[in-house]
Write a protein that holds these residues in place. Structure first.
Motif, PDB file in Angstrom:
ATOM      1  N   ARG A   1      67.520  63.063 -25.649  1.00 29.90           N
ATOM      2  CA  ARG A   1      67.823  62.078 -24.699  1.00 29.90           C
ATOM      3  C   ARG A   1      67.259  62.708 -23.285  1.00 29.90           C
ATOM      4  NH1 ARG A   1      71.637  58.058 -26.078  1.00 29.90           N
ATOM      5  NH2 ARG A   1      72.310  58.459 -28.202  1.00 29.90           N
TER       6      ARG A   1
ATOM      7  N   LYS B   1      67.962  62.938 -19.237  1.00 31.49           N
ATOM      8  CA  LYS B   1      69.355  62.751 -18.593  1.00 31.49           C
ATOM      9  C   LYS B   1      69.113  61.634 -17.567  1.00 31.49           C
ATOM     10  CE  LYS B   1      68.053  66.042 -14.804  1.00 31.49           C
ATOM     11  NZ  LYS B   1      68.395  65.040 -13.691  1.00 31.49           N
ATOM     12  N   GLU B   2      70.355  61.514 -17.176  1.00 28.30           N
ATOM     13  CA  GLU B   2      70.819  60.446 -15.891  1.00 28.30           C
ATOM     14  C   GLU B   2      71.118  61.289 -14.806  1.00 28.30           C
ATOM     15  OE1 GLU B   2      73.046  56.959 -16.384  1.00 28.30           O
ATOM     16  OE2 GLU B   2      72.649  56.948 -18.612  1.00 28.30           O
TER      17      GLU B   2
ATOM     18  N   GLY C   1      83.613  60.842 -25.016  1.00 33.09           N
ATOM     19  CA  GLY C   1      82.570  60.786 -25.756  1.00 33.09           C
ATOM     20  C   GLY C   1      80.936  60.626 -24.891  1.00 33.09           C
ATOM     21  N   ALA C   2      80.981  60.208 -23.826  1.00 29.19           N
ATOM     22  CA  ALA C   2      79.731  60.260 -23.132  1.00 29.19           C
ATOM     23  C   ALA C   2      79.357  61.643 -22.561  1.00 29.19           C
ATOM     24  CB  ALA C   2      79.800  59.152 -22.051  1.00 29.19           C
TER      25      ALA C   2
ATOM     26  N   TYR D   1      79.604  64.375 -24.380  1.00 30.12           N
ATOM     27  CA  TYR D   1      78.692  64.892 -25.399  1.00 30.12           C
ATOM     28  C   TYR D   1      77.297  64.420 -25.567  1.00 30.12           C
ATOM     29  CZ  TYR D   1      82.713  67.514 -27.262  1.00 30.12           C
ATOM     30  OH  TYR D   1      83.937  68.152 -27.504  1.00 30.12           O
ATOM     31  N   LEU D   2      77.035  63.454 -24.904  1.00 29.27           N
ATOM     32  CA  LEU D   2      75.615  63.050 -24.654  1.00 29.27           C
ATOM     33  C   LEU D   2      74.729  64.157 -23.826  1.00 29.27           C
ATOM     34  CD1 LEU D   2      75.636  59.167 -24.048  1.00 29.27           C
ATOM     35  CD2 LEU D   2      75.240  60.593 -26.429  1.00 29.27           C
ATOM     36  N   TYR D   3      75.461  64.775 -23.032  1.00 27.75           N
ATOM     37  CA  TYR D   3      75.156  65.566 -22.172  1.00 27.75           C
ATOM     38  C   TYR D   3      74.958  67.357 -22.585  1.00 27.75           C
ATOM     39  CZ  TYR D   3      74.607  61.638 -19.194  1.00 27.75           C
ATOM     40  OH  TYR D   3      74.471  60.131 -18.493  1.00 27.75           O
TER      41      TYR D   3
ATOM     42  N   SER E   1      76.532  69.786 -25.643  1.00 27.20           N
ATOM     43  CA  SER E   1      76.866  69.853 -26.967  1.00 27.20           C
ATOM     44  C   SER E   1      78.159  70.541 -27.127  1.00 27.20           C
ATOM     45  CB  SER E   1      75.919  70.480 -27.908  1.00 27.20           C
ATOM     46  OG  SER E   1      75.509  71.794 -27.592  1.00 27.20           O
TER      47      SER E   1
ATOM     48  N   LEU F   1      68.557  66.967 -23.388  1.00 31.55           N
ATOM     49  CA  LEU F   1      69.940  66.626 -23.686  1.00 31.55           C
ATOM     50  C   LEU F   1      70.174  66.008 -24.929  1.00 31.55           C
ATOM     51  CD1 LEU F   1      70.765  64.853 -20.260  1.00 31.55           C
ATOM     52  CD2 LEU F   1      71.033  67.256 -20.713  1.00 31.55           C
ATOM     53  N   PRO F   2      71.226  66.469 -25.709  1.00 34.62           N
ATOM     54  CA  PRO F   2      72.717  67.277 -24.989  1.00 34.62           C
ATOM     55  C   PRO F   2      71.904  68.497 -24.811  1.00 34.62           C
ATOM     56  CG  PRO F   2      72.918  66.706 -27.125  1.00 34.62           C
ATOM     57  CD  PRO F   2      71.806  65.763 -26.952  1.00 34.62           C
TER      58      PRO F   2
END
Length: 232
Positions: A3, A5-6, A43-44, A46-48, A50, A73-74
């Motif tokens: 993914r 990143k933001e 939870g969010a 772990y999107l950034y 691991s 990401l992650p």
């Protein structure tokens, strides 16, 4: 697929990780602590990153002024050796201690003015890098690799170099004694307290009216006095 990143969220997570690891250490910090501090759900998070190890690496990257915008990401844990390498590289980049380097040369003359200059440069480096040093100080007990780095490169080498310079100030060429090495360590701590540790004191314990320039000069004077007082 990794993914993208933001940017603002990743920066917030990195800052929160720095704060949590500095306050709690690595072992006591939970992912939920960082998520709460960053204003994201567990939870969010772990999107950034691991894992907590990857989160610690992110904190080091941020403290070491490494760009975060190209990270996949992650973020995966690269291994502690890579995390330590990032810190070591950054430490070499920000090291600016010309007075110490000059004093270590074989024919260099060392007097109080030289020691004051060394103390001022040490103050400036510690003040600039204080967040990174606070983190390493706190996590050294939890992470053996950082503990070894802390003892060897961040304190041991500088202590021994300063002890050698104190011997030069006495006009002696023999090896520094253990007591003189202790004095060198105390001289470093005097500067460290003025440059960084005092800034974490409660408002009630702070010294009213103390300017940064006053703190710098006082710390440098204490540094020089500790070394010259021991070198007798």
């Amino acid at each position: 697929m990794a993914r993208k990143k933001e940017p603002r969220k990743l920066e917030a997570i990195a800052e929160a990780a720095i704060a949590c690891f500095t306050d709690l250490g690595v072992r006591r910090t939970q992912m939920t602590d960082v998520a709460k501090a960053a204003g994201v759900s567990a939870g969010a998070l772990y999107l950034y990153v691991s894992s907590k190890e990857a989160l610690f690496h992110l904190a080091i990257l941020k403290l070491c002024a490494r760009p975060l915008d190209a990270l996949a990401l992650p973020l995966a844990d690269p291994g502690m050796a890579e995390t330590v390498a990032v810190f070591v590289t950054r430490a070499a980049e920000v090291r600016h201690w010309p007075s110490l380097d000059a004093a270590l040369k074989p024919r260099a003359k060392v007097d109080r003015e030289v020691l004051l200059a060394i103390g001022r440069e040490l103050y400036d480096m510690l003040h600039e890098a204080r967040q990174a040093i606070w983190l390493v100080d706190r996590c050294a007990m939890d992470i053996p690799e950082f503990g070894q780095l802390h003892a060897r490169e961040l304190r041991g080498q500088h202590r021994d170099a300063l002890a050698s310079i104190a011997m030069k100030a006495m006009g002696r060429k023999d090896a520094p004694s253990p007591a003189l090495k202790l004095a060198a360590r105390l001289a470093i701590e005097a500067v460290a307290w003025g440059a960084m540790h005092r800034m974490r004191e409660s408002a009630a314990n702070r010294i009213p009216g103390l300017s940064e320039e006053n703190a710098r000069e006082t710390a440098a004077a204490a540094f020089a006095a500790t070394l010259t007082g021991a070198a007798v």
